[in-house]
Design a protein around this motif. Structure first.
Motif, mmCIF file in Angstrom:
data_model
loop_
_atom_site.group_PDB
_atom_site.id
_atom_site.type_symbol
_atom_site.label_atom_id
_atom_site.label_comp_id
_atom_site.label_asym_id
_atom_site.label_seq_id
_atom_site.Cartn_x
_atom_site.Cartn_y
_atom_site.Cartn_z
ATOM 1 N N ALA A 1 -4.839 0.757 -8.981
ATOM 2 C CA ALA A 1 -3.677 -0.013 -9.421
ATOM 3 C C ALA A 1 -2.811 0.825 -10.356
ATOM 4 O O ALA A 1 -1.580 0.726 -10.354
ATOM 5 C CB ALA A 1 -4.143 -1.285 -10.121
ATOM 6 N N ARG A 2 -3.451 1.661 -11.138
ATOM 7 C CA ARG A 2 -2.733 2.560 -12.046
ATOM 8 C C ARG A 2 -2.816 3.970 -11.473
ATOM 9 O O ARG A 2 -3.895 4.502 -11.263
ATOM 10 C CB ARG A 2 -3.363 2.512 -13.436
ATOM 11 C CG ARG A 2 -2.672 3.420 -14.445
ATOM 12 C CD ARG A 2 -3.367 3.344 -15.790
ATOM 13 N NE ARG A 2 -2.776 4.277 -16.732
ATOM 14 C CZ ARG A 2 -3.251 4.501 -17.962
ATOM 15 N NH1 ARG A 2 -4.339 3.847 -18.379
ATOM 16 N NH2 ARG A 2 -2.655 5.355 -18.762
ATOM 17 N N LEU A 3 -1.657 4.553 -11.210
ATOM 18 C CA LEU A 3 -1.618 5.865 -10.574
ATOM 19 C C LEU A 3 -1.901 6.975 -11.584
ATOM 20 O O LEU A 3 -1.337 7.002 -12.675
ATOM 21 C CB LEU A 3 -0.259 6.095 -9.917
ATOM 22 C CG LEU A 3 0.093 5.142 -8.771
ATOM 23 C CD1 LEU A 3 1.467 5.479 -8.221
ATOM 24 C CD2 LEU A 3 -0.951 5.211 -7.659
ATOM 25 N N HIS A 4 -2.779 7.896 -11.195
ATOM 26 C CA HIS A 4 -3.067 9.082 -11.993
ATOM 27 C C HIS A 4 -2.687 10.313 -11.183
ATOM 28 O O HIS A 4 -2.722 10.294 -9.948
ATOM 29 C CB HIS A 4 -4.554 9.137 -12.360
ATOM 30 C CG HIS A 4 -4.989 8.049 -13.279
ATOM 31 N ND1 HIS A 4 -4.997 8.179 -14.642
ATOM 32 C CD2 HIS A 4 -5.438 6.789 -13.024
ATOM 33 C CE1 HIS A 4 -5.426 7.057 -15.201
ATOM 34 N NE2 HIS A 4 -5.705 6.199 -14.228
ATOM 35 N N ALA A 5 -2.319 11.363 -11.880
ATOM 36 C CA ALA A 5 -1.938 12.600 -11.205
ATOM 37 C C ALA A 5 -2.665 13.775 -11.835
ATOM 38 O O ALA A 5 -3.018 13.759 -13.015
ATOM 39 C CB ALA A 5 -0.434 12.814 -11.278
ATOM 40 N N LYS A 6 -2.923 14.787 -11.018
ATOM 41 C CA LYS A 6 -3.528 16.035 -11.462
ATOM 42 C C LYS A 6 -2.630 17.157 -10.961
ATOM 43 O O LYS A 6 -2.403 17.281 -9.752
ATOM 44 C CB LYS A 6 -4.944 16.172 -10.890
ATOM 45 C CG LYS A 6 -5.796 17.232 -11.571
ATOM 46 C CD LYS A 6 -6.315 16.745 -12.909
ATOM 47 C CE LYS A 6 -7.296 17.738 -13.504
ATOM 48 N NZ LYS A 6 -7.717 17.359 -14.855
ATOM 49 N N ASP A 7 -2.107 17.950 -11.879
ATOM 50 C CA ASP A 7 -1.176 19.020 -11.507
ATOM 51 C C ASP A 7 -0.021 18.458 -10.678
ATOM 52 O O ASP A 7 0.410 19.052 -9.684
ATOM 53 C CB ASP A 7 -1.900 20.118 -10.722
ATOM 54 C CG ASP A 7 -3.038 20.740 -11.524
ATOM 55 O OD1 ASP A 7 -2.879 20.905 -12.747
ATOM 56 O OD2 ASP A 7 -4.089 21.040 -10.927
ATOM 57 N N SER A 8 0.476 17.286 -11.102
ATOM 58 C CA SER A 8 1.628 16.611 -10.489
ATOM 59 C C SER A 8 1.348 16.077 -9.084
ATOM 60 O O SER A 8 2.272 15.705 -8.359
ATOM 61 C CB SER A 8 2.855 17.546 -10.446
ATOM 62 O OG SER A 8 3.218 17.964 -11.750
ATOM 63 N N ILE A 9 0.073 16.015 -8.677
ATOM 64 C CA ILE A 9 -0.307 15.460 -7.373
ATOM 65 C C ILE A 9 -1.066 14.161 -7.600
ATOM 66 O O ILE A 9 -2.011 14.122 -8.393
ATOM 67 C CB ILE A 9 -1.198 16.434 -6.572
ATOM 68 C CG1 ILE A 9 -0.519 17.802 -6.428
ATOM 69 C CG2 ILE A 9 -1.530 15.840 -5.211
ATOM 70 C CD1 ILE A 9 0.726 17.807 -5.600
ATOM 71 N N LEU A 10 -0.669 13.095 -6.906
ATOM 72 C CA LEU A 10 -1.357 11.816 -7.048
ATOM 73 C C LEU A 10 -2.821 11.952 -6.661
ATOM 74 O O LEU A 10 -3.151 12.563 -5.644
ATOM 75 C CB LEU A 10 -0.694 10.746 -6.180
ATOM 76 C CG LEU A 10 0.701 10.276 -6.611
ATOM 77 C CD1 LEU A 10 1.235 9.285 -5.591
ATOM 78 C CD2 LEU A 10 0.656 9.641 -7.992
ATOM 79 N N MET A 11 -3.698 11.347 -7.479
ATOM 80 C CA MET A 11 -5.129 11.434 -7.213
ATOM 81 C C MET A 11 -5.599 10.375 -6.226
ATOM 82 O O MET A 11 -6.595 10.575 -5.526
ATOM 83 C CB MET A 11 -5.906 11.332 -8.526
ATOM 84 C CG MET A 11 -5.575 12.441 -9.520
ATOM 85 S SD MET A 11 -6.452 12.286 -11.093
ATOM 86 C CE MET A 11 -8.100 12.842 -10.644
ATOM 87 N N SER A 12 -4.930 9.247 -6.185
ATOM 88 C CA SER A 12 -5.294 8.192 -5.221
ATOM 89 C C SER A 12 -3.997 7.621 -4.658
ATOM 90 O O SER A 12 -3.563 6.552 -5.071
ATOM 91 C CB SER A 12 -6.137 7.105 -5.885
ATOM 92 O OG SER A 12 -5.500 6.626 -7.059
ATOM 93 N N PRO A 13 -3.380 8.349 -3.726
ATOM 94 C CA PRO A 13 -2.075 7.936 -3.208
ATOM 95 C C PRO A 13 -2.124 6.571 -2.536
ATOM 96 O O PRO A 13 -3.089 6.255 -1.847
ATOM 97 C CB PRO A 13 -1.724 9.037 -2.202
ATOM 98 C CG PRO A 13 -3.040 9.646 -1.830
ATOM 99 C CD PRO A 13 -3.877 9.566 -3.060
ATOM 100 N N PRO A 14 -1.087 5.755 -2.730
ATOM 101 C CA PRO A 14 -1.040 4.436 -2.089
ATOM 102 C C PRO A 14 -0.865 4.579 -0.578
ATOM 103 O O PRO A 14 -0.524 5.655 -0.070
ATOM 104 C CB PRO A 14 0.191 3.777 -2.743
ATOM 105 C CG PRO A 14 1.021 4.907 -3.241
ATOM 106 C CD PRO A 14 0.067 5.993 -3.618
#
Length: 408
Positions: A333-346
Motif C-alpha cells: 500500500a505504501r510504495l518504497h524505492a531502492k535506487d529510484s526503482i520501485l520495490m513492489s510495483p503496482p
C-alpha cells in the motif's frame, strides 16, 4: 472428436531442448572459468561494471556473455554487472511473439559470502592466494568450513555461491539452470522436470564433461528435486509462516512491513541474508525436515535474484501432474524505492500478464524493461509457497495479492 492434448508444459519442442542444453553448458562453462582463475584475481576489483564489481563477478559474466554472443544472433542478455545497453533489439510492441530471445543471469550470487570464504579458508589450511579457485573449493575441508564459518543456517546445497541462467522465449519461461559453485551441482528446471546432478570436482574431468553434458544426461543421471507437501511436514503456525527473505540492508525491512503479509510479531526470518536464485530450494527436500520453510520471498529485489524461481513454479509437478508451487505478486500500500526503482510495483507496472482475457493469453511482459536504463535493476516483490500451504495462500487471497503462477 477432439483428441486429448498433452499439457503444454509437458511437451518439449526441439528448439526448447536446444535452449536447455545451452543454459546447462553455459553455467557449467562459467563455473569452470572461475575455477581456473587464481584466488587473488577473483578477489580483485575490476575497472568495468559497478564500482564494487570483483573478479568473481566479472569472470563468470564474461563467460556467459561470450557464450550467448557466440551461439545466438540478436539475443538479449540481462545481467547486473555491466548491463550493456542493447535495448535497440527490444521491440516496443508488447506482443510476446515479437519479443526477442532473452537470457537473464546472475553471474555470481552470494559473492559476499564467497569472498569471505576465499579470503579466510586458504590461510586457515595452508593454501596460497595464488592457488586456483578450483583447488580451494574442492579441498576436502572446504564444505565443512563453509558450513561452520560462512553460513551456519542452511545446507550448503542451498547456501553455496551460484551461477544462474534463465531463458525466456516469446514471453514464456523455458529453462532455468543454476550451478552451485561450492558443490559443483547443477540444478535444472524445464518442461521435462526439475533435476539436480553432481558434476565433478576435478577441473580436468569437468572440461571433458563440458563437451557432452546436456539435458538428456541430466534426465538420466540426475535426481528429481522433491518439493514436499506442508501437510506432511508442517504442524504449527511457525512452520507454515517460517520464511527466507532478504532483510539485511536499509529499506528492506520497511518494505516487508508495508506489505502487511505478516504482523510484526510474525516477522522472524529463518534466513535474512539468503541467496537469490537458490532460495526456492528452501521449499525442497534439500531443506531439513525438522526446520521446514513455509515460503520464500523476493523482498523488492532485482529481477536477477528471483526470475529463476519461475521455472520451478512452472515445472515442479506432483505425481498427478499438478503444479506443486504457487507464486504471488505483492503490491504494498505504501510504495518504497531502492535506487529510484520501485520495490513492489503496482499492477500497471507489473511484468506478469496473468489475465486470460488477452488475445495472446498470459505471458511475461518482458518488453516493459526496455524503458529502464539498466533493465537488470527492475525490482518486484514476489512470494513462492507450496500449493498445499493454505495458511499462506489464504493470507495472499485476503490481502488481494494476485496468483501469477499461470502467467509464464
Amino acid at each position: 472428436m477432439q483428441l486429448n492434448k498433452q499439457p503444454e508444459e509437458m511437451v518439449m519442442l526441439g528448439i526448447d531442448r536446444i535452449y536447455c542444453d545451452f543454459a546447462i553448458r553455459t553455467v557449467m562453462s562459467a563455473v569452470l572459468d572461475l575455477m581456473q582463475t587464481p584466488v587473488v584475481e577473483v578477489l580483485g576489483k575490476q575497472r568495468v561494471g559497478k564500482k564494487d564489481t570483483l573478479g568473481m563477478d566479472a569472470v563468470p559474466e564474461n563467460s556467459i556473455r561470450a557464450s550467448v554472443n557466440d551461439f545466438f544472433a540478436n539475443a538479449i542478455l540481462v545481467t547486473e554487472e555491466t548491463d550493456e545497453d542493447n535495448r535497440a533489439n527490444w521491440p516496443e510492441d508488447p506482443d510476446p511473439d515479437k519479443q526477442p530471445l532473452m537470457f537473464f543471469c546472475d553471474p555470481m550470487d552470494r559473492s559476499a559470502q564467497f569472498g569471505q570464504f576465499l579470503k579466510t579458508f586458504p590461510s586457515a589450511y595452508g593454501e596460497s592466494e595464488l592457488s586456483l579457485v578450483g583447488d580451494i573449493i574442492t579441498h576436502s575441508e572446504a564444505k565443512n568450513f563453509w558450513a561452520k564459518e560462512v553460513d551456519k543456517i542452511s545446507p550448503i546445497m542451498i547456501s553455496g555461491a551460484t551461477v544462474s541462467v534463465t531463458c525466456v522465449s516469446k514471453g514464456k519461461i523455458i529453462v532455468s539452470a543454476i550451478m552451485n559453485v561450492m558443490t559443483q551441482t547443477i540444478f535444472v528446471a524445464c518442461s521435462s522436470g526439475v533435476f539436480s546432478m553432481y558434476t565433478t570436482g576435478d577441473m580436468g574431468k569437468m572440461r571433458a564433461l563440458l563437451s557432452s553434458i546436456d539435458l538428456t544426461m541430466i534426465e538420466k543421471k540426475g535426481k528429481r528435486i522433491i518439493f514436499d507437501s506442508p501437510k506432511s511436514l508442517y504442524r504449527t503456525e511457525d512452520d507454515f509462516l517460517r520464511f527466507a527473505s532478504f532483510t539485511g540492508k536499509e529499506g528492506y525491512m520497511e518494505n516487508l512491513m508495508s506489505s502487511g503479509i505478516l504482523t510484526e510479531d510474525q516477522i522472524h526470518p529463518y534466513h535474512d541474508l539468503p541467496g537469490g536464485p537458490s532460495r526456492v530450494l528452501f521449499l525442497s527436500d534439500f531443506q531439513p525436515n525438522d526446520v521446514p520453510v513455509g515460503f520464500v520471498l523476493a523482498n523488492g529485489e532485482k529481477i536477477g535474484e528471483w526470475i529463476h524461481w519461475l521455472a520451478y513454479v512452472k515445472f515442479a509437478k506432483n505425481s498427478q501432474g499438478d503444479n506443486i508451487l504457487r507464486i504471488y505478486e505483492i503490491n504494498s500500500a505504501r510504495l518504497h524505492a531502492k535506487d529510484s526503482i520501485l520495490m513492489s510495483p503496482p499492477p500497471p507496472y507489473s511484468i506478469f500478464r496473468y489475465k486470460s482475457g488477452s488475445i495472446v493469453g498470459p505471458y511475461l511482459h518482458i518488453s516493459r524493461l526496455r524503458d529502464f536504463d539498466h533493465p537488470s535493476h527492475f525490482r518486484s516483490m514476489v512470494l513462492v509457497t507450496n500449493a498445499s500451504n493454505m495458511r499462506v495462500r489464504n493470507i495472499m487471497s485476503g490481502k488481494g495479492y494476485n496468483d501469477v503462477s499461470s502467467s509464464f
